[in-house]
Every structure is written in C-alpha cells, then in structure tokens.
Motif scaffolding. Structure first.
Motif, PDB file in Angstrom:
ATOM      1  N   GLN A  81       0.824  -1.191   0.000  1.00  0.00           N
ATOM      2  CA  GLN A  81       0.000   0.000   0.000  1.00  0.00           C
ATOM      3  C   GLN A  81       0.864   1.247   0.000  1.00  0.00           C
ATOM      4  N   ILE A  82       0.598   2.101  -0.927  1.00  0.00           N
ATOM      5  CA  ILE A  82       1.327   3.349  -0.998  1.00  0.00           C
ATOM      6  C   ILE A  82       0.321   4.468  -0.820  1.00  0.00           C
ATOM      7  N   LEU A  87       0.717   8.811  -4.876  1.00  0.00           N
ATOM      8  CA  LEU A  87       0.534   8.169  -6.169  1.00  0.00           C
ATOM      9  C   LEU A  87      -0.060   9.158  -7.152  1.00  0.00           C
ATOM     10  N   THR A  94       4.757  12.555 -13.617  1.00  0.00           N
ATOM     11  CA  THR A  94       5.073  11.828 -14.848  1.00  0.00           C
ATOM     12  C   THR A  94       4.592  12.596 -16.069  1.00  0.00           C
ATOM     13  N   LEU A 104      11.337   9.971 -16.752  1.00  0.00           N
ATOM     14  CA  LEU A 104      11.299   9.965 -15.299  1.00  0.00           C
ATOM     15  C   LEU A 104      11.737   8.626 -14.730  1.00  0.00           C
ATOM     16  N   LEU A 105      12.736   8.669 -13.867  1.00  0.00           N
ATOM     17  CA  LEU A 105      13.159   7.479 -13.143  1.00  0.00           C
ATOM     18  C   LEU A 105      12.458   7.487 -11.801  1.00  0.00           C
ATOM     19  N   VAL A 106      11.801   6.411 -11.465  1.00  0.00           N
ATOM     20  CA  VAL A 106      11.071   6.372 -10.205  1.00  0.00           C
ATOM     21  C   VAL A 106      11.753   5.419  -9.250  1.00  0.00           C
ATOM     22  N   PHE A 108      11.565   4.061  -5.047  1.00  0.00           N
ATOM     23  CA  PHE A 108      10.977   4.123  -3.711  1.00  0.00           C
ATOM     24  C   PHE A 108      12.080   3.965  -2.689  1.00  0.00           C
TER      25      PHE A 108
ATOM     26  N   LEU B  87      -1.707   1.562 -10.121  1.00  0.00           N
ATOM     27  CA  LEU B  87      -0.770   2.245  -9.242  1.00  0.00           C
ATOM     28  C   LEU B  87      -0.159   1.254  -8.274  1.00  0.00           C
ATOM     29  N   LEU B  90       2.352  -0.588 -10.105  1.00  0.00           N
ATOM     30  CA  LEU B  90       3.527   0.265 -10.269  1.00  0.00           C
ATOM     31  C   LEU B  90       4.414   0.184  -9.032  1.00  0.00           C
ATOM     32  N   GLY B  91       3.763   0.248  -7.866  1.00  0.00           N
ATOM     33  CA  GLY B  91       4.524   0.151  -6.631  1.00  0.00           C
ATOM     34  C   GLY B  91       5.292  -1.153  -6.554  1.00  0.00           C
ATOM     35  N   THR B  94       8.167  -1.321  -9.096  1.00  0.00           N
ATOM     36  CA  THR B  94       9.296  -0.496  -8.672  1.00  0.00           C
ATOM     37  C   THR B  94      10.149  -1.243  -7.664  1.00  0.00           C
ATOM     38  N   ARG B  95       9.454  -1.826  -6.698  1.00  0.00           N
ATOM     39  CA  ARG B  95      10.192  -2.543  -5.662  1.00  0.00           C
ATOM     40  C   ARG B  95      10.921  -3.756  -6.215  1.00  0.00           C
ATOM     41  N   LEU B 104      14.004   2.050 -12.857  1.00  0.00           N
ATOM     42  CA  LEU B 104      12.753   1.973 -13.602  1.00  0.00           C
ATOM     43  C   LEU B 104      12.377   3.321 -14.195  1.00  0.00           C
ATOM     44  N   LEU B 105      12.186   3.324 -15.490  1.00  0.00           N
ATOM     45  CA  LEU B 105      11.670   4.511 -16.168  1.00  0.00           C
ATOM     46  C   LEU B 105      10.176   4.358 -16.293  1.00  0.00           C
ATOM     47  N   VAL B 106       9.430   5.346 -15.859  1.00  0.00           N
ATOM     48  CA  VAL B 106       7.980   5.243 -15.914  1.00  0.00           C
ATOM     49  C   VAL B 106       7.438   6.223 -16.942  1.00  0.00           C
ATOM     50  N   PRO B 289      -6.985  -0.798  -2.559  1.00  0.00           N
ATOM     51  CA  PRO B 289      -7.016  -0.364  -1.158  1.00  0.00           C
ATOM     52  C   PRO B 289      -8.399   0.155  -0.738  1.00  0.00           C
ATOM     53  N   THR B 306       1.698  -7.728  -5.630  1.00  0.00           N
ATOM     54  CA  THR B 306       3.107  -7.899  -5.263  1.00  0.00           C
ATOM     55  C   THR B 306       3.735  -9.004  -6.106  1.00  0.00           C
TER      56      THR B 306
END
Lengths: 339, 339
Positions: A81-82, A87, A94, A104-106, A108, B87, B90-91, B94-95, B104-106, B289, B306
């Motif tokens: 969960q973010i 987000l 973006t 854009l490099l993302v 966390f 989203l 995406l999280g 990224t992880r 990661l380029l988004v 969520p 995940t």
DNA sequence: CCACATTCTGACACCGGTGTCATAATGTGG
DNA sequence: CCACATTATGACACCGGTGTCAGAATGTGG
C-alpha cells in the motif's frame, strides 16, 4: 538491408552516401545540412529503424533529459500500500515530465537513513524530486550534503534550511484555516485533531497551527487533550480515534491531517455508534480519489496535485537551467461533501 | 582536494597514483587488483565523492540496468485519476526492480495509436513492461512490430499472438469462477454483470466467461439483458448500474469487472434505495485499497499485485538473459467482506 | 641461474554519438 | 578573373568509462 544488431549512424551514413557527421546533424535538424540531404538521411533512418543511442548522446552532451523521483514512505506502511496522495502526485509528475520532453526514473526509498540520491552524480538524471510526508528533520543533513555537491533537486512539503526556493508545497497553514472556518460556520467548535501535531511532520504541524490559530482568533481554545497522534494510514487514524473515544474524550468535530486518517477515523466513529456528520463532523486533507467513494463521502481540503506536479517539474528545470526560482505555495481548496 | 565539476576515474587515478584502468577495475572489485591498491582506490573515490558515469559505462557495456514501464490508460479517464490497481502494480514493480538492481523509467501513454516504445532502441532501457486494461486488440500490430525488432518486453493481461510467454496475468477466468461459486453458495443466482463482456477487453471478458460458465455448470443461465457495459471507473460503474435500474431490470447479485466499477455500482444501488448486501450482493475484482475503506466494505476477487510485479520483472529479466520463460497465470483469491 | 607460471598494472582501442575546425563547392561583386 | 562571403560537408578529437593485450615484477622448480 537486413542487419545484425541495431543500426548506428555509420550505417545510415553508409547507405545514404554521406558522412556520419552529416547524419548526426541531419537527424537533429541542424540548419547546416542541405534540405535534400536531410530528407535522404531521415528516410534511411526510418527504413533502418534507427534510434539515437541515448548513452552516447548523453555522454557527449553531459545531460540526460531525465529526472529522478525519490518517493519516501512511512517506514511503517506495509509493502503493497502506498499513500494514494503521493501516487496521485506521481501521476502528475510523470505527465509534467513528458510534456517537457523528460523521462522519469522512479525509485521508492524506504529507509530514511541511507537513501540513494546518486542519480545526478552518475549522470543518470539531471535533477531529483523528493516526495514524502517523511520525517524530514532526519533528512536535513542529507539535504545539506546534496546542496554541497551542487545536486539539483526540489522537495515536496519539506523545507530546506535557508533555501525556500527548493520547496514546493501546499499552503498547509491556509488549509488548516479553511477547515477551521468551515467548522466554525457550522457551529462545531469542540474539535479533535488526528495527526502528528509536532515539528516532526512539518506539513501536519502547519495544518494544525492554521486550524488552531483560526479558532483562537474566534476566542476558542482547542484542548490539547483532543489531539491524537497518527501517521497517514487508515489504520493509524482508526486506532487514534478509538483511543480518544476509549478515554471518553468528547468532541463534535474532527479535523484529520490526511484523508486516510479521516477515513479510519470515520470507521472508528461509526463502530462506536457515533453518527457522521450529525454527531461529529469530519474534515480531511488531500482529497484523494477514495474521499469521494467512501460513504458518507468525505469533506476535505484539496491539494491540487496536477498543479503541484507541474510546479515541481518546472521549478526543477529552472534550477537546472540556473534560473532563479521562487518559493512556491499552492492554494488549498475546501471540498464540501457529506461529512 | 576541491575540484571543479564532477570527479572522473582519471582524477581518482591521479590522486591514488595508479592508472585509470586500475581504478576502473578496483571499483568493480575485479580479482585482478591487489588488495592494497583496491583499498586505496576505494578510499580516494569516497573522498572525492566519485560515482561511475552511467552513460559512459552503459555505452561501453551496451546495457543499461534499467527497465521501462509503459502505463496505458483508458483514454476516457481524466488527467489526475489513475486506476488504483495499476498504481499498486507500479509500486510492486518499482520494488521488484530495485531488488534486482534495476532502475525503472515510468511513462504514461495516453494515446493507443502511437505510443513510444523506443526505450530499448535508444539504449535507455534493457526491456519494457506494458501495463494497462487497454483495448489491446488495437495494439497487436504494434506488439508484432516490437517482436520483429527483437525488443524485449512483457505484458500484463494482454495476450501476444503466438507468444504466451510474454504475458503475465491473473487467472481472470478462475476469478470469475470464484465469484460465481461464492454467489451460488449464497443462493444468489439472479446476477447482473457490469463491465465490458466483449473481446475488446480480454481481461474483463475472461472474468465474465468464468462467471457465466460456472453458473451454466449449475444449470443456471445468465440473462444477456443483465449485462451493462462499463469501463473501469467509479463513474462508469455508477451510470451502467443506474441504467439497469432505470430499465427495471431486477437482480439479487452483481458481479463487477473491477472494484472501481463495483464502488460506483453500490452508489447507484444505494441511491435507488436498494440495500447492499441484503437486496443485492456485490462482488468486485482487484482488491484495491479503497475496497476495504468503503462502507459496506467490498467483497472482491483479489489479484496479488506484489507477486504480479515480481513475475513481470523476473520474466522480463529472464527474457533479456535469453532464457526460456513460461506463460504465467497468477491465482486469484476471494476476499469476503460485507457486500 | 634460467625457464616458466603467476600476479598485477598500464597502454590503448573502443562504445556511438556531438561539436569544432578545415575545406571543397558555389555564388557575388568589383 | 580574382577576392571574398556563403553553404555544405568530411575529418577528427572528445565524452568517461570497459575490455584486451602486452609486459613488468615476483615467485617456483629444475
């Protein structure tokens, strides 16, 4: 015409019967090349599906047309969960980036101690955007280090000592005022606050200050006992509110430092048989998408994420260009719904 | 020791009294360099805050340690709101990337016609992840083109003709079965379906098929009249459901192709005075969520984001390495809440 | 003491573009 | 027809690393 591996500018040069230099110029539409030659080169490049090697190009020009976004999470937040507010920011950042022709490099960052900010040092990005409610006090030394290294960056929310121009944030104090005025208009002056009203969360603190001071201007003092600590999660808001209720602390309005907290708070109130908004009016902060889905739908202070993303990106780009940047405070906005 | 501009390996070499080649080797911990020399080089690099120039390194090694994520949005969705399910993906992507040592380029792609997929061609990324409910039928020709160019990519949800190994998706058919079994167990067999039950949305279609076929195995036929079209937004779910109600179509259960649709549907039902779950039971899909925040909280089919993110990344990396990849179907999971 | 293996280091070409400089080709004016 | 400006092009150094190869320094065995 088939070719093993990817085509290079030399291949185009060969097939188009010109030199590699000319290919490079033609593809960047330099005015130095003849119209006819340019056409021929572009045609050949398209035929060979040629794309400029960004590594070579970036290496030579010493810039990457890329920004890096570091997203700091509350370490307590669980993996999947973010925070929806961030987000939403991510989405607008973006878009703002691509509008400016930047990638854009993302990334966390979960640990507040040793986050990676070497995107600029390693020439992978031209600048960095820092995003998070995080406890920025811990970060000041790291931020100072970035400043010393002359790394270009902007922050959401947090202040960087002595460099207001590096921050973009919502007018949190003004948002707190809006919430207070709304509740005062509705004669709800016995208020609770759920969130972190300490300087460890500068944004939450400013919201609280604006809220409290507005009440004081109306000669109403908020009781410190009616503050409950919470981080920005539904769960934390739920438990904080529950503990207020358990301690028999009464109130007829509740200001939550974020929408997630508010949603959790409402759940706690409902479980305790307290009616929203009849018994307790609730005002949140952020206006996350879910604020309009929950029932009753949440009255909240909106932060304009689209604008925020744009400002972060454009301020950062100006910083990179070496132009002066002003401290940016975005106006909050009261959204009245059913709480 | 102060230096204008960023330090290069030559600077390290100069100060450490060795050659630039040795610096490069030492920093990559090549076994060829003497322990003592390595230490000296590392020390000097730290002192000068040296970071390898990724452009130079990538140019030479012809790989970027970067993946690109292309996120396709329903063109009808408004600017600031992004599907929370994606989203969440995406999280986790990224992880998963950072765990593998990749950046990661988004990039958000709004037009289905001419999206940018030249990240690999331009050597900015080693591979691409495609994400979206999008109407993938339109994309097949583009996907085929990527295949022809030997671009490494994986897709969420969509099938790539003849290349099942490039897809990772939830077992949508199985998810539909779960929803049907749940409703049958609760004796709700007069069901509506909100979503796109056509092949234009392959994922929604599979959910519907699994749902319908399970009912048929129990000798129950779902009426085509009880299907309402919707894209994955709260608003669309709301209107689709409203139109069913307006047409006096009755049902005692509702299966929504996504949670956002379900949340909109519940709003429409409540407005019409129909009680959830007493009059109509509702099952969503995704487990975003907000599904747990709304009241009544939403019963739904969970997709494990995940795991999905991990599989997308690891399959893509295997593809890049040239290893065989299996088609990946992730098991869905029924989450029973209060609808 | 020499032949040979082992360990470590430096020189150098190379990745694929970009920018500068020199120069060829053409035009223009006196 | 020559001096000079203008236009278009190619040759080449360069960005900052990586990988290869040659060779110096040291060790080992006969």
């Amino acid at each position: 015409m088939k070719h093993k591996g990817k085509a290079t500018s030399f291949d185009i040069a060969h097939y188009a019967g010109v030199s590699q230099s000319t290919v490079s110029r033609a593809l960047r539409n330099s005015p130095l090349v003849n119209e006819e030659t340019r056409r021929k080169v572009h045609e050949m490049a398209a035929k060979l599906n040629y794309k400029v090697d960004k590594n070579a190009s970036n290496l030579r020009t010493q810039q990457s047309s890329t920004l890096a976004l570091l997203l700091f999470e509350d370490p307590t937040t669980d993996e999947s969960q973010i925070n929806p507010f961030f987000l939403s920011m991510l989405g607008s950042i973006t878009r703002a980036c691509s509008k400016e022709g930047y990638d854009l490099l993302v990334s966390f960052q979960s640990s507040s101690q040793d986050w990676r900010a070497d995107y600029e040092d390693s020439h992978r990005a031209d600048g960095i955007i820092l995003l998070g409610y995080g406890d920025y006090l811990d970060y000041q030394s790291r931020l100072q280090q970035l400043l010393d290294q002359d790394t270009k960056f902007v922050c959401w929310g947090a202040k960087v000592d002595g460099r207001e121009d590096l921050s973009v944030s919502c007018d949190n104090y003004g948002g707190g005022q809006l919430a207070a005025k709304y509740l005062i208009e509705h004669k709800r002056t016995d208020c609770a606050f759920i969130g972190d009203a300490s300087e460890h969360s500068p944004e939450f603190f400013a919201r609280y200050e604006g809220f409290k001071n507005t009440f004081e201007q109306h000669n109403i003092t908020l009781s410190e006992r009616k503050i409950a600590n919470a981080i920005s999660t539904e769960d934390s808001g739920y438990h904080a509110t529950k503990s207020l209720i358990a301690n028999n602390i009464s109130f007829n309005a509740l200001f939550a430092a974020s929408d997630l907290i508010a949603i959790g708070a409402i759940r706690a109130l409902q479980e305790a048989g307290i009616l929203v908004p009849n018994d307790v009016r609730v005002v949140g902060f952020d206006n996350i998408p879910a604020a309009s889905y929950v029932s009753p739908s949440l009255t909240t202070i909106e932060q304009n994420t689209t604008l925020a993303g744009q400002m972060l990106v454009s301020n950062l780009l100006n910083l990179i260009k070496g132009e002066k940047v002003e401290c940016t405070l975005l106006p909050p906005n009261l959204i009245v719904r059913n709480t």
